[in-house]
Design a protein around this motif. Structure first.
Motif, mmCIF file in Angstrom:
data_model
loop_
_atom_site.group_PDB
_atom_site.id
_atom_site.type_symbol
_atom_site.label_atom_id
_atom_site.label_comp_id
_atom_site.label_asym_id
_atom_site.label_seq_id
_atom_site.Cartn_x
_atom_site.Cartn_y
_atom_site.Cartn_z
ATOM 1 N N CYS A 128 9.409 -2.425 -8.819
ATOM 2 C CA CYS A 128 8.058 -2.007 -8.438
ATOM 3 C C CYS A 128 8.056 -1.706 -6.949
ATOM 4 C CB CYS A 128 7.035 -3.092 -8.769
ATOM 5 S SG CYS A 128 5.392 -2.754 -8.111
ATOM 6 N N ASN A 129 7.808 -0.456 -6.601
ATOM 7 C CA ASN A 129 7.789 -0.061 -5.190
ATOM 8 C C ASN A 129 6.647 -0.702 -4.411
ATOM 9 O OD1 ASN A 129 10.066 1.725 -5.137
ATOM 10 N ND2 ASN A 129 8.852 3.218 -6.279
ATOM 11 N N LYS A 130 5.571 -1.053 -5.096
ATOM 12 C CA LYS A 130 4.444 -1.680 -4.417
ATOM 13 C C LYS A 130 4.788 -3.123 -4.025
ATOM 14 C CE LYS A 130 0.353 -0.585 -5.914
ATOM 15 N NZ LYS A 130 -0.240 0.070 -4.720
ATOM 16 N N LEU A 155 6.438 7.587 -6.475
ATOM 17 C CA LEU A 155 6.805 6.197 -6.212
ATOM 18 C C LEU A 155 5.861 5.190 -6.857
ATOM 19 C CD1 LEU A 155 7.842 6.317 -2.440
ATOM 20 C CD2 LEU A 155 9.263 6.597 -4.472
ATOM 21 N N CYS A 156 4.666 5.626 -7.274
ATOM 22 C CA CYS A 156 3.695 4.670 -7.816
ATOM 23 C C CYS A 156 2.592 5.392 -8.572
ATOM 24 C CB CYS A 156 3.087 3.837 -6.693
ATOM 25 S SG CYS A 156 1.935 2.565 -7.258
ATOM 26 N N ILE A 157 2.258 4.870 -9.761
ATOM 27 C CA ILE A 157 1.160 5.449 -10.550
ATOM 28 C C ILE A 157 0.134 4.375 -10.932
ATOM 29 C CG2 ILE A 157 2.543 7.372 -11.416
ATOM 30 C CD1 ILE A 157 2.809 5.822 -14.076
ATOM 31 N N ALA A 158 0.067 3.308 -10.145
ATOM 32 C CA ALA A 158 -0.870 2.218 -10.433
ATOM 33 C C ALA A 158 -2.297 2.623 -10.088
ATOM 34 C CB ALA A 158 -0.477 0.970 -9.644
ATOM 35 N N THR A 159 -3.254 1.981 -10.747
ATOM 36 C CA THR A 159 -4.676 2.215 -10.463
ATOM 37 C C THR A 159 -5.247 1.051 -9.662
ATOM 38 O OG1 THR A 159 -5.329 1.138 -12.531
ATOM 39 C CG2 THR A 159 -5.078 3.531 -12.575
ATOM 40 N N HIS A 160 -6.364 1.302 -8.989
ATOM 41 C CA HIS A 160 -7.123 0.218 -8.376
ATOM 42 C C HIS A 160 -8.065 -0.344 -9.439
ATOM 43 C CE1 HIS A 160 -9.872 -1.954 -5.711
ATOM 44 N NE2 HIS A 160 -8.856 -1.983 -4.866
ATOM 45 N N PRO A 161 -8.133 -1.671 -9.596
ATOM 46 C CA PRO A 161 -8.850 -2.235 -10.750
ATOM 47 C C PRO A 161 -10.340 -2.493 -10.556
ATOM 48 C CG PRO A 161 -7.688 -3.974 -9.597
ATOM 49 C CD PRO A 161 -7.355 -2.704 -8.874
ATOM 50 N N SER A 162 -10.876 -2.340 -9.355
ATOM 51 C CA SER A 162 -12.241 -2.784 -9.072
ATOM 52 C C SER A 162 -13.309 -1.896 -9.713
ATOM 53 C CB SER A 162 -12.477 -2.830 -7.565
ATOM 54 O OG SER A 162 -13.827 -3.135 -7.262
ATOM 55 N N GLU A 201 3.332 0.324 -0.912
ATOM 56 C CA GLU A 201 3.117 -1.078 -0.552
ATOM 57 C C GLU A 201 1.973 -1.243 0.450
ATOM 58 O OE1 GLU A 201 6.100 0.436 2.514
ATOM 59 O OE2 GLU A 201 5.579 0.822 0.406
ATOM 60 N N ILE A 202 1.560 -0.151 1.114
ATOM 61 C CA ILE A 202 0.429 -0.192 2.052
ATOM 62 C C ILE A 202 -0.801 0.302 1.300
ATOM 63 C CG2 ILE A 202 -0.479 0.594 4.254
ATOM 64 C CD1 ILE A 202 2.389 1.076 5.164
ATOM 65 N N GLU A 203 -1.694 -0.606 0.951
ATOM 66 C CA GLU A 203 -2.784 -0.284 0.034
ATOM 67 C C GLU A 203 -4.112 0.022 0.722
ATOM 68 O OE1 GLU A 203 -2.666 -3.750 -2.430
ATOM 69 O OE2 GLU A 203 -1.118 -2.894 -3.736
ATOM 70 N N THR A 204 -4.285 -0.442 1.953
ATOM 71 C CA THR A 204 -5.545 -0.209 2.663
ATOM 72 C C THR A 204 -5.265 0.234 4.092
ATOM 73 O OG1 THR A 204 -5.868 -2.407 3.643
ATOM 74 C CG2 THR A 204 -6.528 -2.129 1.327
ATOM 75 N N SER A 205 -6.325 0.628 4.775
ATOM 76 C CA SER A 205 -6.218 1.036 6.175
ATOM 77 C C SER A 205 -6.373 -0.137 7.133
ATOM 78 C CB SER A 205 -7.287 2.093 6.489
ATOM 79 O OG SER A 205 -8.593 1.554 6.266
ATOM 80 N N LEU A 206 -6.537 -1.351 6.625
ATOM 81 C CA LEU A 206 -6.679 -2.517 7.489
ATOM 82 C C LEU A 206 -5.371 -2.808 8.210
ATOM 83 C CD1 LEU A 206 -8.703 -4.993 5.212
ATOM 84 C CD2 LEU A 206 -9.559 -3.239 6.776
ATOM 85 N N THR A 207 -5.477 -3.207 9.455
ATOM 86 C CA THR A 207 -4.298 -3.593 10.223
ATOM 87 C C THR A 207 -4.002 -5.078 10.006
ATOM 88 O OG1 THR A 207 -5.667 -4.053 12.159
ATOM 89 C CG2 THR A 207 -4.741 -1.842 11.969
ATOM 90 N N THR A 208 -2.824 -5.522 10.406
ATOM 91 C CA THR A 208 -2.446 -6.925 10.239
ATOM 92 C C THR A 208 -3.439 -7.826 10.966
ATOM 93 O OG1 THR A 208 -0.126 -6.300 10.119
ATOM 94 C CG2 THR A 208 -0.616 -8.611 10.563
ATOM 95 N N GLY A 209 -3.974 -8.801 10.256
ATOM 96 C CA GLY A 209 -4.948 -9.714 10.843
ATOM 97 C C GLY A 209 -6.391 -9.277 10.701
#
Length: 326
Positions: A128-130, A155-162, A201-209
């Motif tokens: 899983c690449n994610k 590299l990825c065909i997953a969906t967001h579940p929300s 593997e990078i799912e959002t635009s949030l930075t570390t922290g």
């Protein structure tokens, strides 16, 4: 589970600073994180508990919208009278998600940041690449019935579940965050989630922290609101296709339209061209089909999920017919 340390944050800034540590994870409701820890998909070295922070309120904004704290539980948000009266699409989306027990624990911030429900992401024996960048995507040639048909990459065909995020996308919500320096940032929900591209593997635009502290809804748009979710069973199942629709129409004429979709892409999916084809148009099958064509432009199935393309078309037709009473 693997061993980890635990601490309670005294402030949002303190939590953000603690989350800078490699291997640290924020925990609130834990409805997704704890499952992933049990399966060793997530193996945090430190858990930072934010449940005691004052982020559990729903407040009016000066312009007539609502500010929803990141720790507001899904069940409380769905039941709030202001949400039910002014943002019915959000209340219905929340009520369609998970089970009553999970909704009582799940939080607004956590719901936005939950991880995909891809079978292969959850199974650490599969590539899983994610989860493990560069290992491959087992879903491409595997059992991909629940997977995405839009916004994918090789590299990825997953969906967001929300479900909640789909409704908030239709409502043009803004996500409020804080970083370890105590600085507040406001992120349009359209910019929060990322498509997989070369870095699934990078799912959002949030930075570390950076952590979510609230979500703000603007004043409700005109029109009738509807959330329709197609799933394998009536409870505790993720969407195969879902649509959040806000349509302002009268006498068979559509004045304005907003459409957001779940179950189709790695993020809540909204297509401006589809909304444009509905705006100032007659509410009939031909108009609905034009909107569906715009939504599905570039859609691609991967064998097991090919059915999602006609299902999306039928779901949108049904939702629009119901909401415009044609």
């Amino acid at each position: 589970m693997k061993a980890f340390t635990y601490q309670r944050a005294g402030s949002a800034t303190q939590a953000a600073a603690a989350a800078l540590k490699p291997g640290a994870k924020i925990i609130a409701g834990g409805t997704n994180l704890l499952d992933l820890m049990k399966l060793q998909v997530e193996t945090p070295s430190d858990l930072v508990d934010i449940n005691r922070l004052p982020l559990d309120r729903i407040e009016e904004t000066p312009d007539g919208g609502l500010r929803i704290g990141a720790l507001v539980r899904n069940s409380d948000l769905a039941a709030d009278a202001r949400v039910r009266q002014r943002y019915g699409v959000l209340s219905r989306a929340l009520s369609a998600g998970a089970s009553a027990q999970l909704r009582n624990k799940a939080t607004t911030g956590g719901n936005l940041l939950q991880r995909t429900r891809c079978y292969y992401f959850y199974d650490i024996t599969k590539p899983c690449n994610k989860r493990n960048p560069g290992s491959g995507c087992a879903a491409l040639a595997g059992f991909n019935r629940i997977h995405a048909i839009l916004g994918t990459s090789e590299l990825c065909i997953a969906t967001h579940p929300s479900d909640m995020a789909v409704a908030m996308r239709a409502l043009d919500a803004t996500v409020e965050t804080v970083n370890p320096q105590g600085e507040t940032k406001y992120v349009p929900i359209a910019e929060l989630h990322r498509l997989p591209g070369r870095t699934p593997e990078i799912e959002t635009s949030l930075t570390t922290g950076e952590i979510i502290t609230a979500v703000t809804l603007p004043p409700p748009p005109p029109g009738v609101q509807l959330y329709r979710k197609v799933r394998d069973r009536a409870s505790y199942a993720f969407a195969l296709v879902s649509v959040a629709a806000i349509i302002d129409s009268t006498h068979g004429r559509i004045r304005s339209a907003r459409l957001a979709f779940g179950g189709l892409a790695p993020k809540p999916w909204r297509v401006a061209q589809a909304e444009q084809r509905l705006t100032d148009a007659t509410a009939n099958a031909a108009t609905f089909e034009a909107a569906a064509n715009a939504v599905l432009e570039g859609a691609r199935g991967f064998g097991g999920n090919d059915f999602k393309i006609p299902l999306t078309r039928r779901t949108l037709h049904g939702a629009l017919a119901e909401i415009t009473k044609t």
